[in-house]
Motif scaffolding. Sequence first.
Motif, PDB file in Angstrom:
ATOM      1  N   THR A  97      13.767  39.946  84.356  1.00  0.00           N
ATOM      2  CA  THR A  97      15.498  40.748  83.193  1.00  0.00           C
ATOM      3  C   THR A  97      15.128  39.733  82.321  1.00  0.00           C
ATOM      4  OG1 THR A  97      15.997  41.095  85.617  1.00  0.00           O
ATOM      5  CG2 THR A  97      17.246  41.500  84.133  1.00  0.00           C
ATOM      6  N   THR A 101      14.793  40.974  78.079  1.00  0.00           N
ATOM      7  CA  THR A 101      16.175  42.094  77.569  1.00  0.00           C
ATOM      8  C   THR A 101      16.980  40.793  76.381  1.00  0.00           C
ATOM      9  OG1 THR A 101      17.550  40.862  79.533  1.00  0.00           O
ATOM     10  CG2 THR A 101      17.112  43.552  79.314  1.00  0.00           C
ATOM     11  N   PHE A 129      15.286  51.002  84.157  1.00  0.00           N
ATOM     12  CA  PHE A 129      16.247  50.010  83.447  1.00  0.00           C
ATOM     13  C   PHE A 129      15.689  49.429  82.308  1.00  0.00           C
ATOM     14  CE2 PHE A 129      14.973  45.294  83.349  1.00  0.00           C
ATOM     15  CZ  PHE A 129      15.968  44.759  82.692  1.00  0.00           C
ATOM     16  N   ARG A 132      17.565  51.806  79.438  1.00  0.00           N
ATOM     17  CA  ARG A 132      19.023  51.531  79.180  1.00  0.00           C
ATOM     18  C   ARG A 132      19.494  50.178  78.378  1.00  0.00           C
ATOM     19  NH1 ARG A 132      19.038  52.061  84.933  1.00  0.00           N
ATOM     20  NH2 ARG A 132      18.879  49.597  85.126  1.00  0.00           N
ATOM     21  N   ASN A 133      18.501  49.338  78.044  1.00  0.00           N
ATOM     22  CA  ASN A 133      18.269  48.630  77.854  1.00  0.00           C
ATOM     23  C   ASN A 133      17.750  48.090  76.379  1.00  0.00           C
ATOM     24  OD1 ASN A 133      20.265  45.744  79.671  1.00  0.00           O
ATOM     25  ND2 ASN A 133      18.367  47.173  80.743  1.00  0.00           N
ATOM     26  N   VAL A 135      14.387  47.850  75.861  1.00  0.00           N
ATOM     27  CA  VAL A 135      13.356  47.387  75.583  1.00  0.00           C
ATOM     28  C   VAL A 135      12.250  48.750  75.707  1.00  0.00           C
ATOM     29  CG1 VAL A 135      11.835  46.252  77.170  1.00  0.00           C
ATOM     30  CG2 VAL A 135      14.076  46.119  77.634  1.00  0.00           C
TER      31      VAL A 135
END
Length: 204
Positions: A97, A101, A129, A132-133, A135
Motif C-alpha cells: 500500500t 500510494t 483500491f 480510489r487512490n 493509481v
Amino acid sequence: MEVKNAVFVVSNSDYRKCPDTGKPEYAFIGRSNVGKSSLINMLTRNKGLAKTSVRPGKTQLINHFLINNEWYLVDLPGYGYARTSKSSRVAWQKMITEYLTGREPLVNTFVLIDSRIPPQKIDLEFISFLGRNGVPLAVVFTKVDKQNQRETAHNVNAFKQALFEEWEELPTMFLTSSVSGTGRDKVLGFIEQCNALVNENKTR
C-alpha cells in the motif's frame, strides 16, 4: 520495444529506500498464484530473472529490475493466499500500500488476472483500491494458452462487466501467455509509450 538487458538491482521492504534515480517504474502485482514471475521472465526474455515457484507467496519484498538502463520493472508481493503468518501478510499489505500510494516514480501498475477463472472479489477490490487512490493501472490477463479463445473471452467479458459496476471507463487490458509469448509486444509497447510521455513532460 527491444529489451536489451534486464538486471536485478535491489530488494526492499520500504518504498523510501527504493532506488532514487528518478527513472520511471512499472509495478507488476496479482494474486500469489497468477503467474507473475513467469510473465516477467517472458517480457524480459530472461528465464532466471524473477524467481518462479510452485509454492505461492515466494515474492516477499519490493524487487527492482533495471531494464535497458532506462526504466524499472518492479515485482511486488502477491496479494491473497500465501502460506505465511497473519503478521507477515499484514506487513506485506502495508508495504504494498505504501509503495503504490507513495512512490513518486511509479508510472503504471499492471494488475495480473488469471484468465481461466471467473471474476474474483479480491481482484475487483484491489482494482477498486487503486482507482480510489488515483493509481494508474492496466489489467493483464495471464495464462490465455491454458484454454480455448471462447473460454478466455467469456471470463474477460465477465470481468469487464464486473468492473463496469464501479468504473465508467475501463483501464487498458492485455491478454498474455508466458508460454507462447502472447501479448509481449503490446505490453512492452504500452510501456514504451508511457516512457515517451514521461520524457516529454520532463522537457516542458
